[in-house]
Design an enzyme around this catalytic site. Sequence first.
Site, PDB file in Angstrom:
ATOM      1  N   HIS A 227      44.274  45.726  28.480  1.00 47.49           N
ATOM      2  CA  HIS A 227      43.781  44.530  28.046  1.00 47.49           C
ATOM      3  C   HIS A 227      44.994  44.076  27.032  1.00 47.49           C
ATOM      4  CE1 HIS A 227      41.137  41.507  26.455  1.00 47.49           C
ATOM      5  NE2 HIS A 227      40.252  42.379  25.776  1.00 47.49           N
ATOM      6  N   HIS A 266      45.646  39.947  36.798  1.00 46.01           N
ATOM      7  CA  HIS A 266      44.599  39.671  36.269  1.00 46.01           C
ATOM      8  C   HIS A 266      43.422  39.734  36.700  1.00 46.01           C
ATOM      9  CE1 HIS A 266      42.057  37.344  33.126  1.00 46.01           C
ATOM     10  NE2 HIS A 266      43.292  37.809  32.346  1.00 46.01           N
ATOM     11  N   ASP A 317      50.527  38.102  28.417  1.00 42.45           N
ATOM     12  CA  ASP A 317      51.179  39.196  27.639  1.00 42.45           C
ATOM     13  C   ASP A 317      52.450  39.579  28.051  1.00 42.45           C
ATOM     14  OD1 ASP A 317      48.787  40.121  26.130  1.00 42.45           O
ATOM     15  OD2 ASP A 317      48.092  41.128  27.962  1.00 42.45           O
TER      16      ASP A 317
HETATM   17  N1  COA Z   1      51.332  46.415  38.409  1.00 40.07           N
HETATM   18  C1  COA Z   1      51.551  47.297  39.744  1.00 40.07           C
HETATM   19  N2  COA Z   1      50.372  47.049  40.697  1.00 40.07           N
HETATM   20  C2  COA Z   1      49.364  46.300  40.145  1.00 40.07           C
HETATM   21  C3  COA Z   1      49.115  45.694  38.810  1.00 40.07           C
HETATM   22  C4  COA Z   1      50.200  45.807  37.825  1.00 40.07           C
HETATM   23  N3  COA Z   1      50.242  45.045  36.773  1.00 40.07           N
HETATM   24  N4  COA Z   1      47.889  44.941  38.719  1.00 40.07           N
HETATM   25  C5  COA Z   1      47.325  45.254  39.681  1.00 40.07           C
HETATM   26  N5  COA Z   1      47.960  45.976  40.572  1.00 40.07           N
HETATM   27  C6  COA Z   1      47.612  46.692  41.867  1.00 40.07           C
HETATM   28  C7  COA Z   1      46.552  47.445  41.821  1.00 40.07           C
HETATM   29  O1  COA Z   1      47.350  48.975  41.774  1.00 40.07           O
HETATM   30  C8  COA Z   1      46.004  47.345  43.058  1.00 40.07           C
HETATM   31  O2  COA Z   1      46.532  48.032  44.251  1.00 40.07           O
HETATM   32  P1  COA Z   1      45.837  48.804  45.253  1.00 40.07           P
HETATM   33  O3  COA Z   1      44.756  47.758  45.839  1.00 40.07           O
HETATM   34  O4  COA Z   1      46.716  49.374  46.358  1.00 40.07           O
HETATM   35  O5  COA Z   1      45.058  49.939  44.696  1.00 40.07           O
HETATM   36  C9  COA Z   1      45.738  45.976  43.244  1.00 40.07           C
HETATM   37  O6  COA Z   1      46.869  45.462  42.640  1.00 40.07           O
HETATM   38  C10 COA Z   1      44.394  45.351  42.612  1.00 40.07           C
HETATM   39  O7  COA Z   1      44.529  45.639  41.157  1.00 40.07           O
HETATM   40  P2  COA Z   1      43.059  46.186  40.586  1.00 40.07           P
HETATM   41  O8  COA Z   1      43.441  47.273  39.455  1.00 40.07           O
HETATM   42  O9  COA Z   1      42.163  46.404  41.347  1.00 40.07           O
HETATM   43  O10 COA Z   1      43.028  44.886  39.559  1.00 40.07           O
HETATM   44  P3  COA Z   1      41.863  44.925  38.360  1.00 40.07           P
HETATM   45  O11 COA Z   1      41.253  43.347  38.524  1.00 40.07           O
HETATM   46  O12 COA Z   1      41.018  45.940  38.389  1.00 40.07           O
HETATM   47  O13 COA Z   1      42.881  44.747  37.346  1.00 40.07           O
HETATM   48  C11 COA Z   1      44.411  44.553  35.509  1.00 40.07           C
HETATM   49  C12 COA Z   1      43.356  43.784  36.559  1.00 40.07           C
HETATM   50  C13 COA Z   1      44.643  43.453  34.486  1.00 40.07           C
HETATM   51  C14 COA Z   1      43.680  45.519  34.492  1.00 40.07           C
HETATM   52  C15 COA Z   1      45.691  44.620  36.321  1.00 40.07           C
HETATM   53  O14 COA Z   1      46.116  43.933  36.882  1.00 40.07           O
HETATM   54  C16 COA Z   1      46.627  45.671  35.492  1.00 40.07           C
HETATM   55  O15 COA Z   1      46.378  46.804  35.129  1.00 40.07           O
HETATM   56  N6  COA Z   1      47.538  45.077  34.787  1.00 40.07           N
HETATM   57  C17 COA Z   1      48.546  45.482  34.067  1.00 40.07           C
HETATM   58  C18 COA Z   1      47.922  45.381  32.457  1.00 40.07           C
HETATM   59  C19 COA Z   1      47.892  44.134  32.030  1.00 40.07           C
HETATM   60  O16 COA Z   1      48.747  43.245  32.153  1.00 40.07           O
HETATM   61  N7  COA Z   1      46.703  43.959  31.297  1.00 40.07           N
HETATM   62  C20 COA Z   1      46.746  42.577  30.432  1.00 40.07           C
HETATM   63  C21 COA Z   1      45.717  41.823  31.290  1.00 40.07           C
HETATM   64  S1  COA Z   1      45.694  40.112  30.962  1.00 40.07           S
END
Ligand code: COA
Length: 380
Positions: A227, A266, A317
Amino acid sequence: MGEAALKQDAPKKKTGGLAGIVAGETEISAAGGAHTLEYRGYSIYDLAEKAEFEEVAYLMLYGYLPKKAELEGYKNKLKAMRDIPQSLKEVLERIPKDAHPMDVMRTATSFLGNVEPEGDDNCQEAITDRLIAAYPAILVYWWHFAHTGKRHECVTDADTVAEHFLTLLHREKPSATHIKAMNVSLILYAEHEFNASTFTARTITSTMSDFYSAVTGAIGALRGPLHGGANEAAMELLRRFKTPEEADKGIHEMLATKQLIMGFGHRVYSEADPRNRVIKEWSRKLCHEGGKDDLFAVSETIENIMWEEKKLFPNLDFYSASVYHMMAIPTGMFTPIFVMSRITGWAAHIFEQRKNNKLIRPSADYTGPEGLPFVNIEDR
Ligand code: COA
């Protein structure tokens, strides 16, 4: 919003992390896809270009854009609430310098809840204003004391929260460009419907708990790198690469080992984060004016690779990290700045939850064993 409002797409669909579940209604903001985000019906693009953070705070809290006199009155009110009580200064002085600044924000919020508790004399609107006004001093007072042992003033005559924070931090008047960049950043971070920290605040509020408890819990949720903590983590990532070539190699290696690249992806957007387009231009400008075009080039290289390899885009971010870095803000303060802004969104949601409260308490599918025979302790 309440538990009855938590509705699933299909009865037995797997809903990891509540993805895709509509958990209630709100009038505060609408994340409408890759190119639209509106606060109470106003586009963030207009707000970021034409408004001050205080105007947006007013919009969040009172539901309409203030007239000139109302805005002036509101800004003066906030200015008068900037100093922090001696007892809080003493608490801040006891927090070690290697503490995480988000822990400082959490502790200070909780402590203020003891010395200025919510009650008949201290209503939710007054507490919100107090926190908006006091957060810059809370963070910076602790920072300076922890790092230099000096007790600096918590008050400035700065006109806005953005200017006040930068003035306290650097102990000199910031440039007009930096004030504007900080103002834009505070506006973009102010609100984002049912994100994890806001949902936390609403859940705590739904138990009829107090305002400070809801905000303290929200800070805890925001701290995590999935987050708000992502802006700090994005800076740590950027720091590793001096050139676009290094970034190219490093990011490909990270992706090959399935590491997360912080500041990308996201939950509610699939093509782009609408806020990125604004903050990216500020990053470009500040990096260029500050002689750090290489930092921007590294950032863009990472952005391009993430799109080519994963169809993932930068969220707010990612470029916020370089914007703050170019204003010489210590990396540990990045997520606390998010708090200084998001307090407005949290507060609006707390007000909204209270107006039509229903306990938030969803159900779970039990997946463990059933009907086990109890074994006496001496027989296990
Ligand atoms: N870097 C690398 N891979 C990523 C990624 C990232 N920042 N964000 C998502 N993915 C990948 C996941 O590993 C997943 O891959 P898979 O299907 O092979 O397992 C796929 O994309 C789907 O991601 P998922 O984690 O299921 O999406 P989510 O909706 O649960 O998560 C976030 C959303 C924001 C938590 C996720 O994109 C993330 O961890 N981002 C990095 C942290 C971040 O920037 N947070 C701020 C959000 S505003």
